[in-house]
Write an enzyme that holds these catalytic residues in place. Structure first.
Site, PDB file in Angstrom:
ATOM      1  CG  ASP A 106      37.523  44.976  40.587  1.00  0.00           C
ATOM      2  OD1 ASP A 106      38.677  44.866  40.976  1.00  0.00           O
ATOM      3  OD2 ASP A 106      37.180  45.625  39.580  1.00  0.00           O
ATOM      4  CG  ASP A 109      32.122  45.631  39.126  1.00  0.00           C
ATOM      5  OD1 ASP A 109      32.735  45.405  40.202  1.00  0.00           O
ATOM      6  OD2 ASP A 109      32.667  45.529  38.008  1.00  0.00           O
ATOM      7  CE1 TYR A 258      41.432  45.849  37.485  1.00  0.00           C
ATOM      8  CE2 TYR A 258      39.507  44.429  37.393  1.00  0.00           C
ATOM      9  CZ  TYR A 258      40.121  45.584  37.817  1.00  0.00           C
ATOM     10  OH  TYR A 258      39.428  46.478  38.569  1.00  0.00           O
ATOM     11  CD  GLU A 502      34.261  51.318  38.551  1.00  0.00           C
ATOM     12  OE1 GLU A 502      34.446  51.650  37.365  1.00  0.00           O
ATOM     13  OE2 GLU A 502      33.754  50.228  38.896  1.00  0.00           O
TER      14      GLU A 502
END
Ligand SMILES: *[C@@H]1O[C@H](CO)[C@@H](O)[C@H](O)[C@H]1NC(C)=O
Ligand SMILES: *[C@@H]1O[C@H](CO)[C@@H](O)[C@H](O)[C@H]1NC(C)=O
Ligand SMILES: *[C@@H]1O[C@H](CO)[C@@H](O)[C@H](O)[C@H]1NC(C)=O
Ligand SMILES: *[C@@H]1O[C@H](CO)[C@@H](O)[C@H](O)[C@H]1NC(C)=O
Ligand SMILES: *[C@@H]1O[C@H](CO)[C@@H](O)[C@H](O)[C@H]1NC(C)=O
Ligand SMILES: *[C@@H]1O[C@H](CO)[C@@H](O)[C@H](O)[C@H]1NC(C)=O
Length: 529
Positions: A106, A109, A258, A502
């Site tokens: 994703d 991670d 999410y 990120e």
């Protein structure tokens, strides 16, 4: 790892070779598709490759951005272009007898979350369908198709029976307790599914949208694969629509990651793509007369994101209106007008000098809506704006009327380049937010694989020493689009700054889309073929 990679190169080239051998078959299929889709693309030009000179800056950026999909790939890698990546996740899904080894991680991670992953695939499909010629002109079409298939192969395997869809691999709490490369994962990889008792309408419908759009992409390349995608998409849409419930409610453990604010948008999104992919009029009725009023949020524009697909629906359905709604029945046509009107309101909010300009932007003009992953909204809006601008140009629509000020397609395109140029370094920080592009880009991206040396032998917890390390990331997360600047246009390049630093695969889906629309200076929106 090196020898394995070399062996796989041949396999991959073989796939394309077989494809080119079947080019005659593909032409036959193409002709059939032309007939099927002819009704709502009648005004689109029949020309297949017409583009102006390549703008090197955007071509370079596209070539870099595309590689982040390779950085994120799970499974047994094929034709791997990223020297520091290797095989991982090979046994994902095995506890249920499934092969869920492919797909993409994703973000920084090692989780696979299908909801945002399917959104990435839908955006990538859309980009290929509209801008495949432009991608091809700069040798990025095959990588794009490859990356899309890497996700859709996984999505097909996530859907083992009509009313069961696996939606997650890995446990985010376990995963986040470790700082490890995906290649050396030691945490458990539990699976999460939705089914008739615990439905997940938005994740099933987004997956249907991804598969329906991808079925169009692969129609010419492999009709068997394309039909299989369409069949899965139809089943998933029926599952999503029949058993309505948000996965954020039925599987509440997912809420911290999410969380979905609703599923009406995904149902419309999936039905829109299914209409384009199947030409089945019942899907057109679904988005117009049957559920347009209920789910469409007409005249209330919003920002596209992994959670909100309505702006995408509005632009995609505007496409039908631009290129041939004359054959659409009156009632359906009226609903299409509402979508287009909403799309126009959104477009009118984007140019900074528009009477209805949004105030959500930074001083130097970047659309700015949220602190976390701030580039999601400007890049998403830019992708929709380049599509809209090209629809206007191709259909001979001279102006977008915004409360007394009108914009030409070129002026809308200027908005797009303003956002993209900001991302690529024309900003107060003089920083490129696309890793690997330009002279100055983030060095401390929040990304496990990028931050841990390939030869380090670290386990779960002791891997955190690489998060703590003051040295720049040893491995280049090439093509990563990081979260982005604060509203005051500052950026702190620090590895634990996941709010700004990120990257994510869905950011990549959007930046790849908008860059594909900019690689040539004279855009020509073409048919979905
Ligand atoms: C249906 O999904 C729920 C939520 O993920 C899960 O707890 C349950 O075990 C599933 N049902 C079956 C029959 O597998
Ligand atoms: C086409 O797709 C099918 C189904 O995925 C696959 O079995 C077949 O090998 C593919 N054909 C080619 C030429 O790649
Ligand atoms: C997740 O979204 C639902 C609405 O779909 C909402 O009720 C819930 O409070 C949200 N949860 C979190 C943690 O934000
Ligand atoms: C990393 O830094 C944190 C916070 O300073 C500390 O608690 C932790 O022990 C460090 N971990 C390692 C493995 O160095
Ligand atoms: C910019 O905004 C961030 C987040 O609100 C804040 O932490 C930082 O101090 C601000 N920097 C400056 C120079 O104002
Ligand atoms: C990183 O940030 C998280 C949350 O912002 C915090 O809990 C953690 O302690 C930080 N780790 C280090 C090593 O600084």
């Amino acid at each position: 790892m090196e020898t394995k990679t070399a062996g796989n190169v041949k396999k991959s080239e073989g796939w394309f070779w077989r494809v080119s051998v079947t080019v005659i078959g593909a032409l036959v299929i193409a002709a059939a598709v032309l007939t099927i889709l002819g009704d709502f693309r009648s005004k689109a030009p029949k020309v297949h490759s017409r583009h102006g000179p390549v703008v090197q800056k955007y071509a370079d950026a596209l070539g870099i951005a595309m590689q982040f999909f390779d950085v994120q790939k799970s499974g047994k890698l094929v034709n791997n272009r990223i020297s520091w990546r290797g095989d991982s996740g090979l046994t994902d899904g095995s506890e249920e007898g499934l092969d869920l080894s492919k797909g993409m991680y994703d973000a920084g991670d090692s989780m696979k979350f299908n909801f945002p992953m399917a959104f990435t695939a839908t955006m990538l499909s859309w980009a290929i369908l509209e801008y495949g010629d432009q991608m091809n002109a700069v040798k990025q079409l095959r990588p794009a198709q490859d990356s899309l298939k890497w996700i859709t192969d996984y999505l097909i395997n996530s859907h083992p029976s009509p009313d069961v869809l696996y939606i997650q691999v890995g446990d985010p709490d376990l995963d986040h307790k470790c700082w490890q490369r995906p290649e050396s994962l030691s945490s458990q990889r539990p699976l999460t599914q939705v089914n008739t008792s615990f439905p997940g309408t938005e994740v099933a419908a987004e997956t249907a949208a991804a598969m329906a759009s991808a079925s169009l992409v692969f129609k010419k390349i492999n009709s068997t694969y394309s039909s299989s995608l369409l069949m899965h998409a139809e089943q998933l849409f029926a599952f999503a629509d029949t058993y309505q419930g948000s996965y954020s409610v039925t599987v509440p453990s997912g809420q911290r990651f999410y969380n979905s604010s609703g599923y009406g948008d995904e149902l419309l999104w999936a039905a829109s793509w299914l209409y384009l992919a199947s030409a089945d009029r019942s899907y057109l009725s679904y988005v117009t007369v049957d559920h347009g009023q209920e789910f469409g949020n007409w005249r209330r524009p919003s920002w596209i994101s992994w959670d909100d697909k309505l702006p995408g629906v509005q632009v995609l359905l505007s496409r039908i209106d631009f290129f041939g709604a004359s054959e659409v029945p009156i009632a359906e046509n009226l609903a299409l007008q509402m979508y287009r009107e909403t799309a126009e309101m959104m477009m009118c909010s984007l140019p900074p000098d528009s009477p209805t300009a949004t105030s959500s932007r930074t001083e130097s003009g970047l659309i700015w809506v949220t602190e976390w992953n701030s580039l999601l909204h400007p890049v998403g809006a830019a992708f929709l704006a380049i599509l809209y601008s090209d629809y206007m140009l191709t259909s001979g629509t001279e102006a977008l009327e915004c409360s007394g000020r009108s914009y030409s397609p070129g002026e809308l395109r200027d908005f797009v380049t303003s956002q993209v140029d900001y991302v690529l370094g024309e900003n107060p920080m003089k920083l490129s937010y696309l890793v690997g592009f330009g002279e100055n880009y983030p060095q401390y991206v929040h990304h496990r694989g990028s931050s841990i040396p390939v030869d380090a032998t670290t386990g779960c917890r002791d891997g955190f020493k690489w998060l703590n390390s003051s040295a720049p990331n040893p491995n280049l997360a090439v093509g990563a689009l990081v979260g982005g600047p604060f509203q005051n246009e500052t950026y702190s390049d620090s590895r634990n700054n996941s709010m700004q630093g990120e990257p994510s695969t869905y950011n990549s889906g959007l930046i790849v889309g908008v860059l594909s629309g900019l690689v040539t200076s004279s855009p020509v929106a073409k048919s979905f073929l």
